[in-house]
Write an enzyme that holds these catalytic residues in place. Structure first.
Site, mmCIF file in Angstrom:
data_model
loop_
_atom_site.group_PDB
_atom_site.id
_atom_site.type_symbol
_atom_site.label_atom_id
_atom_site.label_comp_id
_atom_site.label_asym_id
_atom_site.label_seq_id
_atom_site.Cartn_x
_atom_site.Cartn_y
_atom_site.Cartn_z
ATOM 1 N N THR A 1 0.830 -1.206 0.000
ATOM 2 C CA THR A 1 0.000 0.000 0.000
ATOM 3 C C THR A 1 0.866 1.258 0.000
ATOM 4 O OG1 THR A 1 -1.449 1.290 1.433
ATOM 5 C CG2 THR A 1 -0.123 -0.346 2.516
ATOM 6 N N ASP A 2 0.308 2.358 -0.507
ATOM 7 C CA ASP A 2 1.015 3.646 -0.433
ATOM 8 C C ASP A 2 1.039 4.186 0.996
ATOM 9 O OD1 ASP A 2 -1.693 4.250 -0.250
ATOM 10 O OD2 ASP A 2 -1.623 5.949 -1.636
ATOM 11 N N GLU A 3 0.245 3.581 1.881
ATOM 12 C CA GLU A 3 0.175 4.112 3.247
ATOM 13 C C GLU A 3 1.490 3.941 4.004
ATOM 14 O OE1 GLU A 3 -3.416 3.213 5.396
ATOM 15 O OE2 GLU A 3 -4.517 2.873 3.543
ATOM 16 N N TYR B 1 -1.629 -0.660 10.878
ATOM 17 C CA TYR B 1 -1.765 -1.331 9.581
ATOM 18 C C TYR B 1 -0.598 -0.970 8.675
ATOM 19 C CZ TYR B 1 -3.193 -1.913 4.720
ATOM 20 O OH TYR B 1 -3.206 -2.234 3.380
ATOM 21 N N LYS C 1 2.484 -3.324 7.122
ATOM 22 C CA LYS C 1 2.760 -3.492 5.695
ATOM 23 C C LYS C 1 4.179 -3.017 5.369
ATOM 24 C CE LYS C 1 0.378 -4.723 2.849
ATOM 25 N NZ LYS C 1 0.072 -6.096 2.323
HETATM 26 P P1 NAD Z 1 -9.288 -7.950 2.036
HETATM 27 O O1 NAD Z 1 -9.389 -7.772 3.511
HETATM 28 O O2 NAD Z 1 -10.504 -7.765 1.202
HETATM 29 O O3 NAD Z 1 -8.718 -9.407 1.704
HETATM 30 C C1 NAD Z 1 -7.677 -9.973 2.428
HETATM 31 C C2 NAD Z 1 -7.677 -11.476 2.170
HETATM 32 O O4 NAD Z 1 -6.536 -12.021 2.870
HETATM 33 C C3 NAD Z 1 -8.921 -12.192 2.699
HETATM 34 O O5 NAD Z 1 -9.412 -13.094 1.738
HETATM 35 C C4 NAD Z 1 -8.417 -12.922 3.937
HETATM 36 O O6 NAD Z 1 -9.109 -14.130 4.229
HETATM 37 C C5 NAD Z 1 -6.967 -13.193 3.560
HETATM 38 N N1 NAD Z 1 -6.136 -13.385 4.743
HETATM 39 C C6 NAD Z 1 -6.125 -12.631 5.877
HETATM 40 N N2 NAD Z 1 -5.298 -13.181 6.777
HETATM 41 C C7 NAD Z 1 -4.765 -14.292 6.199
HETATM 42 C C8 NAD Z 1 -3.858 -15.282 6.635
HETATM 43 N N3 NAD Z 1 -3.319 -15.248 7.871
HETATM 44 N N4 NAD Z 1 -3.516 -16.278 5.784
HETATM 45 C C9 NAD Z 1 -4.059 -16.334 4.527
HETATM 46 N N5 NAD Z 1 -4.964 -15.445 4.072
HETATM 47 C C10 NAD Z 1 -5.300 -14.422 4.910
HETATM 48 O O7 NAD Z 1 -8.119 -6.964 1.593
HETATM 49 P P2 NAD Z 1 -7.863 -6.226 0.192
HETATM 50 O O8 NAD Z 1 -8.416 -4.865 0.285
HETATM 51 O O9 NAD Z 1 -8.254 -7.118 -0.910
HETATM 52 O O10 NAD Z 1 -6.267 -6.102 0.224
HETATM 53 C C11 NAD Z 1 -5.451 -7.113 -0.352
HETATM 54 C C12 NAD Z 1 -4.009 -6.685 -0.286
HETATM 55 O O11 NAD Z 1 -3.826 -5.453 -0.993
HETATM 56 C C13 NAD Z 1 -3.509 -6.431 1.138
HETATM 57 O O12 NAD Z 1 -2.201 -6.908 1.228
HETATM 58 C C14 NAD Z 1 -3.546 -4.922 1.266
HETATM 59 O O13 NAD Z 1 -2.575 -4.484 2.183
HETATM 60 C C15 NAD Z 1 -3.224 -4.501 -0.136
HETATM 61 N N6 NAD Z 1 -3.734 -3.179 -0.551
HETATM 62 C C16 NAD Z 1 -5.054 -2.877 -0.374
HETATM 63 C C17 NAD Z 1 -5.527 -1.646 -0.815
HETATM 64 C C18 NAD Z 1 -6.995 -1.273 -0.711
HETATM 65 O O14 NAD Z 1 -7.372 -0.152 -1.055
HETATM 66 N N7 NAD Z 1 -7.878 -2.178 -0.283
HETATM 67 C C19 NAD Z 1 -4.651 -0.721 -1.402
HETATM 68 C C20 NAD Z 1 -3.310 -1.077 -1.555
HETATM 69 C C21 NAD Z 1 -2.871 -2.314 -1.127
#
Ligand code: NAD
Length: 349
Positions: free
Chosen positions: A132-134, A157, A161
């Site tokens: 993430t950019d955060e 969070y 990350k």
């Molecule tokens: P989400 O919460 O919708 O999905 C996360 C998934 O990870 C879920 O299916 C969950 O069951 C699984 N998970 C959690 N803990 C786990 C574990 N211990 N073992 C295996 N699986 C596990 O999140 P998202 O929004 O889809 O984000 C996905 C990734 O992208 C993350 O790494 C997040 O940091 C990154 N990200 C998200 C955003 C955003 O805007 N949502 C932006 C940039 C980066």
């Protein structure tokens, strides 16, 4: 290629799974199925011969090694994580366990597997960490994050990350594991669990409830449609330079309150109520440590790999509202499991 995708039952991971299968890749979806996961997100590919699911916790070393041994992937895309800032304030240790320890466990399993590959397969192997950019902290009124911006995370969070990013880079530099990293802006689109801003606003409006906006709503975020993100991720996996980081963003910065008003205008058209939806906006206590502004300079990704976002923010938000209006069964199932977009993450005195 055969790609091991962690977190493939979540919001972004499922978009990557759907896209990868559609592109002809084989996919192994490793997911612990936490509260935010939903296998309905990948129902459209579940019967494909190119899709397999492994119900595994990324921090479980033996189980993760077993997945590598059984499926012998050509690459890993690591998206499995605890992802919601407000929950990280309630329970920071689960974020450290999953995002930091889980990433280290996955790296070690990947390293052991990669060392056993013959030369050509070892050279082709990739470990792609999705972040993430955060991790870069908060911007003032001016400027944008780029790949050289120093890390300065402010929340449990983003700190977890950032820790994962550092581990991935270290495994690349110390052990030679072929890694690439991406740091992306805020994503929006279908199948997002209703705890983040956009689905919270849409669902609470559809339910006739108040629409919470943190603080004065003047925080600025850079928004990217999840399908544009998925495309960027698959491009970086296949064409990104080894050891490099690429920032991914939509060049669509807006204040939260503007995003909420745009959503309300779409809701007025697609799901009219007895009052204008914007009349339900309620300003509530700000998130502790809430970063003021994020903005991404994605020019490296655009220049080197030819990526560009395809969806304008206004159109993407309108389509997202339409998706939630038309897919009530999907989110009603989440409501039935007891998730009502309730407020989390206020630090108690
Ligand atoms: P989400 O919460 O919708 O999905 C996360 C998934 O990870 C879920 O299916 C969950 O069951 C699984 N998970 C959690 N803990 C786990 C574990 N211990 N073992 C295996 N699986 C596990 O999140 P998202 O929004 O889809 O984000 C996905 C990734 O992208 C993350 O790494 C997040 O940091 C990154 N990200 C998200 C955003 C955003 O805007 N949502 C932006 C940039 C980066």
């Amino acid at each position: 290629m055969k790609i091991l995708i962690t977190g493939g039952a979540g919001f972004i991971g499922s978009a990557v799974v759907r896209r990868a299968v559609a592109d002809g890749h084989e996919v192994v979806n490793l997911d612990a199925l936490t509260y935010s996961a939903n296998l309905e997100n990948v129902a459209g590919v579940a019967n494909s011969p190119r899709y397999a699911f492994e119900h595994v916790d990324v921090a479980d070393a033996a189980a993760v090694s077993g997945v590598f041994a059984r499926h012998r992937p050509d690459a890993v895309m690591h998206l499995g994580a605890e992802s919601h800032n407000d929950r990280a304030i309630e329970d920071p240790l689960i974020f450290v366990r999953t995002n930091v320890l889980g990433t280290a466990v996955l790296l070690e399993a990947a390293r052991a597997y990669w060392r056993g590959l013959e030369d050509a397969a070892g050279e082709r192997f990739r470990f792609h960490h999705v972040s993430t950019d955060e991790v870069f902290g908060a911007l003032g009124e001016e400027g944008a994050f780029c790949e050289d911006t120093p890390y300065d995370p402010n929340s449990p969070y983003s700190a977890s990350k950032a820790g994962a990013d550092h581990l991935v880079r270290a495994w690349g530099r110390t052990f030679g594991l072929p890694v690439v990293l991406t740091n992306c802006a805020n994503n929006y689109g279908p199948y997002q669990f209703p705890e983040k801003l956009i689905p919270t606003v849409i669902l609470r409006a559809l339910e006739g409830k108040s629409i919470p906006v943190y603080g004065d709503g003047r925080q600025v975020r850079d928004w990217l449609h999840v399908d544009d993100h998925a495309e960027a991720l698959l491009l970086v996996l296949q064409k990104g330079r080894l050891g490099e980081t690429y920032l991914v963003g939509g060049d669509s910065t807006q204040r939260n309150i503007e995003v909420v008003r745009t959503l309300c205008a779409s809701l007025d058209r697609l799901a009219p109520a007895n009052i204008g939806h914007a009349e339900r906006i309620a300003f509530v206590a700000d998130r502790p440590g809430h970063d003021f502004r994020y903005s991404i300079d994605a020019s490296k990704l655009m220049r080197e790999l030819g990526w560009a976002p395809t969806r304008a923010l206004g159109d993407g938000l309108h389509d997202t509202v339409r998706w939630y209006v038309e897919n009530r069964d999907w989110w009603q199932g989440i409501r039935d499991r007891g998730f009502h977009s309730e407020r989390l993450g206020l630090v108690k005195a």
